[in-house]
Design an enzyme around this catalytic site. Structure first.
Site, short mmCIF file in Angstrom:
data_model
loop_
_atom_site.label_atom_id
_atom_site.label_comp_id
_atom_site.label_asym_id
_atom_site.label_seq_id
_atom_site.Cartn_x
_atom_site.Cartn_y
_atom_site.Cartn_z
N ARG A 117 -1.07 -1.75 -6.98
CA ARG A 117 -1.28 -2.87 -6.04
C ARG A 117 -2.18 -3.93 -6.68
NH1 ARG A 117 -1.46 -4.55 -0.58
NH2 ARG A 117 -3.52 -4.94 0.29
N HIS A 165 -4.21 -9.31 3.42
CA HIS A 165 -5.66 -9.37 3.58
C HIS A 165 -6.03 -10.36 4.67
CE1 HIS A 165 -6.23 -7.93 -0.85
NE2 HIS A 165 -6.12 -6.93 -0.01
N ARG A 190 0.84 -1.19 0.00
CA ARG A 190 0.00 0.00 0.00
C ARG A 190 0.88 1.25 0.00
NH1 ARG A 190 -2.11 -3.64 3.78
NH2 ARG A 190 -4.25 -4.36 3.35
N TYR A 224 -9.61 -8.09 -5.48
CA TYR A 224 -8.47 -7.40 -6.06
C TYR A 224 -8.10 -7.96 -7.43
CZ TYR A 224 -6.77 -4.19 -2.53
OH TYR A 224 -6.63 -3.11 -1.69
N HIS A 274 -2.81 2.50 -5.79
CA HIS A 274 -3.70 1.37 -5.55
C HIS A 274 -3.88 0.54 -6.82
CE1 HIS A 274 -5.90 -0.17 -2.13
NE2 HIS A 274 -6.83 -0.60 -2.94
N LYS A 316 -1.68 -2.22 7.51
CA LYS A 316 -3.08 -1.99 7.82
C LYS A 316 -3.52 -2.94 8.92
CE LYS A 316 -7.57 -1.34 5.60
NZ LYS A 316 -8.32 -1.37 4.33
#
Length: 312
Positions: free
Chosen positions: A251, A274, A158, A283, A248, A183
């Site tokens: 990513r 994740h 990220r 994704y 993003h 995250k």
């Protein structure tokens, strides 16, 4: 597409403190303090404060003075203000409100749970770059930009995670990248390949600061990039290359191209950081050619024929 706060500023702008609604404000403050106690990231706290601050101000505008007065009807009315926004935006707002209301119920601010239907997210193909587009971007890159783009595409990190990296976090011999406090404040391991490591090594030799705790990607003064600064750099590259992309999107490019090249979903989920496989699936951007090729290999009818069980 315009944001609802721009459409109806008189409804969504944060209003001045209202003494009559002290119980409502106290309950909201308690929620924010609970997130701080949970050590939520600054970004998460800012998002809660922004979204729920607007919600609280709107409730005050409707005459609400205490949490127990809030009903599902009020939530639906507030979410209706986002009817022209992206479905993902509306869903995110609803999710934050749901978290607030569940907290209020657990803490006794609400005598009964307030439940409401979550807005549906319209599924759409999200942007990513093909291998050819990545090369087109690289063709207009200087040394630092080339290392950065390759790093983003090869690691799947990220934007904030890249900004947080220090030189010591990357092992140039093995390609291991230590992501600290990603995250959800989770540490994890990412990996970059030999081509990216060579580009990164060439760039690092030119950096103003060579210390182990120096930022991996540095501004001209040697300071770390901010997420906004990194976004601005990528925006300039996007315009120069004639290829629309963001951090993003790179990513998602990592996720899609990795799967095309044979990476399994579980490994991909781990590298992306994740918590569940469904997020990883969202994704992955399947290409039409991939679907055609997958069906050629797995067609139930064609395989029946190959097995000697032809249809009649």
């Amino acid at each position: 597409m315009s944001h609802p706060s721009k459409q109806r500023p008189h409804l969504l702008e944060t209003q001045s403190f209202n003494i009559a609604s002290v119980a409502l404000r106290d309950a909201w403050t308690d929620f924010i303090l609970s997130r701080q106690a949970m050590q939520c990231s600054k970004t998460t706290l800012a998002n809660y404060t922004d979204t729920l601050g607007k919600f609280i101000s709107w409730l005050e505008g409707q005459g609400m003075t205490a949490p127990h007065e809030v009903t599902a009807r009020h939530v639906r009315q507030f979410l209706a203000l986002y009817q022209d926004a992206e479905s993902t935006t509306t869903h995110t707002v609803a999710s934050r409100i749901r978290t607030l209301l569940r907290f209020w119920h657990r803490e006794g601010y609400l005598p009964q749970p307030v439940t409401f239907d979550m807005p549906k997210v319209r599924q759409k193909r999200l942007s990513f770059l093909t291998a050819e587009q990545v090369q087109k971007v690289l063709n207009v890159c200087a040394l630092r930009e080339k290392a950065l783009v390759l790093f983003l595409v090869d690691s799947g990190l990220r934007r904030q995670e890249v900004c947080n990296l220090q030189r010591a976090d990357v092992d140039l011999q093995t390609g291991a990248v230590r992501v600290r406090q990603g995250k959800g404040r989770k540490d994890r391991l990412a990996v970059i390949g030999a081509t990216t490591r060579r580009a990164l090594l060439a760039y690092l030799r030119t950096c103003p600061s060579q210390d182990a705790d120096a930022p991996l990607f540095q501004t001209e003064s040697g300071s770390p990039f901010t997420p906004h600064g990194l976004q601005s750099l990528l925006r300039r590259l996007s315009k120069k290359a004639g290829v629309a992309f963001s951090a993003h999107a790179l990513r998602r490019t990592f996720a899609t191209l990795s799967l095309q090249n044979g990476m399994d979903l579980v490994s991909l989920q781990t590298i992306l950081g994740h918590s569940n496989l469904e997020t990883t699936r969202r994704y992955i951007q399947w290409l039409d050619t991939d679907l055609l090729e997958a069906h050629r290999h797995a067609s139930p009818v064609d395989n029946l024929k190959q097995s000697g069980h032809s249809s009649r």
